[in-house]
Design a protein around this motif. Structure first.
Motif, PDB file in Angstrom:
ATOM      1  N   ARG A 139       0.815  -1.218   0.000  1.00  0.00           N
ATOM      2  CA  ARG A 139       0.000   0.000   0.000  1.00  0.00           C
ATOM      3  C   ARG A 139       0.851   1.271   0.000  1.00  0.00           C
ATOM      4  O   ARG A 139       0.337   2.363   0.203  1.00  0.00           O
ATOM      5  CB  ARG A 139      -0.930   0.015   1.222  1.00  0.00           C
ATOM      6  CG  ARG A 139      -2.042  -1.024   1.143  1.00  0.00           C
ATOM      7  CD  ARG A 139      -2.956  -0.965   2.369  1.00  0.00           C
ATOM      8  NE  ARG A 139      -4.132  -1.787   2.193  1.00  0.00           N
ATOM      9  CZ  ARG A 139      -4.184  -3.092   2.430  1.00  0.00           C
ATOM     10  NH1 ARG A 139      -3.093  -3.699   2.857  1.00  0.00           N
ATOM     11  NH2 ARG A 139      -5.289  -3.783   2.238  1.00  0.00           N
ATOM     12  N   VAL A 140       2.143   1.118  -0.202  1.00  0.00           N
ATOM     13  CA  VAL A 140       3.027   2.279  -0.198  1.00  0.00           C
ATOM     14  C   VAL A 140       2.637   3.236  -1.318  1.00  0.00           C
ATOM     15  O   VAL A 140       2.284   2.824  -2.423  1.00  0.00           O
ATOM     16  CB  VAL A 140       4.506   1.846  -0.354  1.00  0.00           C
ATOM     17  CG1 VAL A 140       4.733   1.149  -1.674  1.00  0.00           C
ATOM     18  CG2 VAL A 140       5.430   3.048  -0.219  1.00  0.00           C
ATOM     19  N   LYS A 141       2.667   4.521  -1.034  1.00  0.00           N
ATOM     20  CA  LYS A 141       2.284   5.528  -2.007  1.00  0.00           C
ATOM     21  C   LYS A 141       3.422   5.782  -2.989  1.00  0.00           C
ATOM     22  O   LYS A 141       4.599   5.633  -2.661  1.00  0.00           O
ATOM     23  CB  LYS A 141       1.898   6.825  -1.293  1.00  0.00           C
ATOM     24  CG  LYS A 141       0.662   6.702  -0.419  1.00  0.00           C
ATOM     25  CD  LYS A 141       0.340   8.032   0.249  1.00  0.00           C
ATOM     26  CE  LYS A 141      -0.902   7.925   1.130  1.00  0.00           C
ATOM     27  NZ  LYS A 141      -1.208   9.215   1.812  1.00  0.00           N
ATOM     28  N   ASP A 142       3.038   6.209  -4.199  1.00  0.00           N
ATOM     29  CA  ASP A 142       4.020   6.566  -5.205  1.00  0.00           C
ATOM     30  C   ASP A 142       4.940   7.666  -4.680  1.00  0.00           C
ATOM     31  O   ASP A 142       4.484   8.663  -4.136  1.00  0.00           O
ATOM     32  CB  ASP A 142       3.289   7.065  -6.460  1.00  0.00           C
ATOM     33  CG  ASP A 142       4.245   7.507  -7.541  1.00  0.00           C
ATOM     34  OD1 ASP A 142       5.308   6.891  -7.664  1.00  0.00           O
ATOM     35  OD2 ASP A 142       3.923   8.477  -8.253  1.00  0.00           O
ATOM     36  N   GLY A 143       6.250   7.431  -4.807  1.00  0.00           N
ATOM     37  CA  GLY A 143       7.222   8.399  -4.328  1.00  0.00           C
ATOM     38  C   GLY A 143       7.732   8.117  -2.925  1.00  0.00           C
ATOM     39  O   GLY A 143       8.655   8.786  -2.455  1.00  0.00           O
ATOM     40  N   SER A 144       7.135   7.117  -2.247  1.00  0.00           N
ATOM     41  CA  SER A 144       7.540   6.804  -0.870  1.00  0.00           C
ATOM     42  C   SER A 144       8.498   5.626  -0.792  1.00  0.00           C
ATOM     43  O   SER A 144       8.867   5.206   0.310  1.00  0.00           O
ATOM     44  CB  SER A 144       6.298   6.499  -0.012  1.00  0.00           C
ATOM     45  OG  SER A 144       5.410   7.603   0.001  1.00  0.00           O
ATOM     46  N   GLU A 145       8.886   5.073  -1.949  1.00  0.00           N
ATOM     47  CA  GLU A 145       9.713   3.865  -1.939  1.00  0.00           C
ATOM     48  C   GLU A 145      11.071   4.113  -1.281  1.00  0.00           C
ATOM     49  O   GLU A 145      11.549   3.270  -0.512  1.00  0.00           O
ATOM     50  CB  GLU A 145       9.929   3.355  -3.371  1.00  0.00           C
ATOM     51  CG  GLU A 145       8.655   2.962  -4.095  1.00  0.00           C
ATOM     52  CD  GLU A 145       8.030   4.120  -4.848  1.00  0.00           C
ATOM     53  OE1 GLU A 145       7.092   3.872  -5.628  1.00  0.00           O
ATOM     54  OE2 GLU A 145       8.497   5.270  -4.669  1.00  0.00           O
ATOM     55  N   LYS A 146      11.677   5.252  -1.559  1.00  0.00           N
ATOM     56  CA  LYS A 146      12.989   5.535  -0.986  1.00  0.00           C
ATOM     57  C   LYS A 146      12.910   5.677   0.527  1.00  0.00           C
ATOM     58  O   LYS A 146      13.762   5.131   1.253  1.00  0.00           O
ATOM     59  CB  LYS A 146      13.570   6.810  -1.597  1.00  0.00           C
ATOM     60  CG  LYS A 146      14.941   7.179  -1.036  1.00  0.00           C
ATOM     61  CD  LYS A 146      15.493   8.439  -1.675  1.00  0.00           C
ATOM     62  CE  LYS A 146      16.791   8.881  -1.009  1.00  0.00           C
ATOM     63  NZ  LYS A 146      17.344  10.115  -1.620  1.00  0.00           N
TER      64      LYS A 146
END
Length: 485
Positions: free
Chosen positions: A369-376
């Motif tokens: 469920r991680v939001k786009d741009g939160s991977e780092k």
């Protein structure tokens, strides 16, 4: 009706012009082909479709197909893990080829050199076979990915599944150790379906859902590595006879079912208009796909601008260093629990089941469920968790302290590979995704070849506590590198 057209601004560093610059993209409206328009898709309901082949319903269906296919694959692949000691004992008494005794002499010499007790013959023997498997994946993954960029994901994926099934069939009839090792070699060389799964998830997902797709692969791994070894343990209790062929046939049946399932339900995710025209310039291109220097520079991924290639190389260093440290400490975990906590095989089985369940819940309930741009930021969080995790595992004297470290270990590791892979998948043109993610998988396999060997030597030279404390502290290096990405 004439559709309105607008330019799409993509996030910095996530797409390159390269060979896509002048390519014409297929346009889909309600899942149907409507032609091409200078590489840009028309507005659909007021939004530009930056990935015209990623119809929502088809994407969701293919994600489920991939998840089930990977789960079938991993349930068969992991059944052998708890059987290695029994298999090695069987071949120590029933090997007409002489290969077992030759390899055993090498293992004994290595043990004596670094001071490993003789009772860990089977562990190191299993580690040797595991390193061989990883080495073969290191060699085959980028080539498999590159082939899929030219001939399509479906055809190459089916070929890898057939190769895996053939390896299980050979295992079932392995009357001596040489045939068994040959079966493992075939299995390792054709185990490119995992790297292709990442490429397929990239094909069918947009950037905002990319991490979710990668996390689904992680969930399949967690379930497979929890349930598969438990089934293998059941086979090991079969008795003195029957379990050998039964376990191999179980894996073979799952592999054949996987081939049939994938053939019937999977639809090609890389249309011909987005494929590479050829593999390249023969031997030089092939060498770029297996040379460590070329792999670390992602030389076979064409069309990257200098700044983007630099970012991708830096991310590859983070991934390699993390897995180098992680795989080494993971391999020696059974030594720690046996020596410091006197764990039996059953205790270790419960420990790995606990780890698998925590990872499955974390990846299925949170990471996907991680939001786009939160991977780092999530990868940063995972690396920060790994530092105290390994220190606790190495320094703890009680099961409570051990499980506290293992919990952090499971939580942190469940974030790392899906998020780092999602970040890597943002780079490069669609026609090179298979090559890029094949190289990515290959770097991980190389880390898994070297990590266990280096860490085992260090473990037996300095002891569990110092080995794990140093290993945990060294996680600061990939953490620091990630900040500059």
């Amino acid at each position: 009706m004439q559709e309105s057209i607008k330019m799409v601004t993509l996030r910095s560093g996530t797409r390159t012009r390269g060979e896509n610059k002048e390519a014409k993209s297929e346009v889909l409206v309600n899942g149907k082909h409507t032609g091409t328009l200078n590489g840009k898709a028309p507005l659909l309901n007021g939004h530009t479709n930056a990935h015209p082949n990623k119809d929502t319903n088809t994407s969701s269906k293919m994600q489920k197909v991939m998840f089930i296919s990977l789960l079938l694959d991993l349930l068969g692949f992991t059944v052998i893990l708890p059987l290695f000691p029994a298999l090695l004992e069987y071949y120590s008494r029933n090997d007409s080829s002489g290969l077992y005794s030759t390899l055993l002499s090498w293992i004994v010499a290595f043990q004596e050199a670094i001071g490993v007790p003789s009772k860990f013959h089977s562990v190191l023997f299993g580690g040797l076979l595991g390193s061989l498997f990883s080495l073969l994946q290191f060699l085959s993954s980028p080539i498999t990915g590159a082939l899929s960029d030219v001939y399509g994901r479906r055809t190459v994926f089916i070929c890898t599944l057939i190769g895996v099934a053939a390896s299980y069939g050979m295992w079932a009839i392995a009357s001596n150790f040489a045939i068994f090792v040959l079966a493992r070699i075939i299995g390792g060389a054709t185990k490119g379906n995992v790297s292709l799964a990442y490429s397929i998830m990239t094909d069918i997902s947009e950037e905002k859902t990319r991490a979710k797709g990668m996390a689904m692969i992680g969930v399949a791994f967690s379930i497979g590595f929890t349930v598969g070894p438990a089934i293998g343990a059941m086979f090991s209790r079969w008795g003195s006879t029957g379990w050998f062929m039964a376990s191999a046939l179980y894996a073979l049946v799952l592999a054949v079912l996987n081939v049939l399932y994938f053939y019937v339900f999977f639809e090609e995710t890389l249309p011909e208009s987005k494929r590479r025209k050829s593999l390249g310039t023969g031997l030089s291109e092939a060498w770029d796909l297996i040379s460590p220097r070329s792999l670390f520079s992602f030389r076979s991924v064409k069309g990257l601008e200098k700044e983007e290639r630099s970012k991708l190389i830096r991310l590859g260093h983070v991934y390699f260093l993390y897995l180098f440290l992680y795989s080494g400490l993971e391999f020696t975990l059974t030594f720690v629990t046996h020596h410091k906590h006197h764990y039996s095989s059953m205790d270790q089985g419960r420990m790995f089941t606990f780890l698998g369940l925590v990872m499955a819940v974390m990846q299925g309930g949170y990471v996907r469920r991680v939001k786009d741009g939160s991977e780092k930021s999530m990868a940063n969080m995972g690396l920060v968790m790994m530092i105290p995790a390994f220190i606790l595992v190495g320094a703890s004297e009680t099961s409570l302290g051990l499980y506290a470290g293992l919990t952090l270990y499971a939580l942190g590791s469940s974030m790392m590979v899906p998020c780092l892979t999602a970040l890597a998948s943002y780079h490069g043109a669609d026609s090179h995704k298979g090559t890029l993610l094949g190289i990515w998988r290959s770097l991980g396999a190389l880390a898994r070849v070297i990590g266990p060997i280096v860490t085992s030597v260090f473990f037996w030279c300095v002891g569990a506590e110092l080995c794990y404390i140093v290993g945990g502290l060294l996680m600061v290096i990939p953490l620091a590198l990630l900040q500059s990405y």
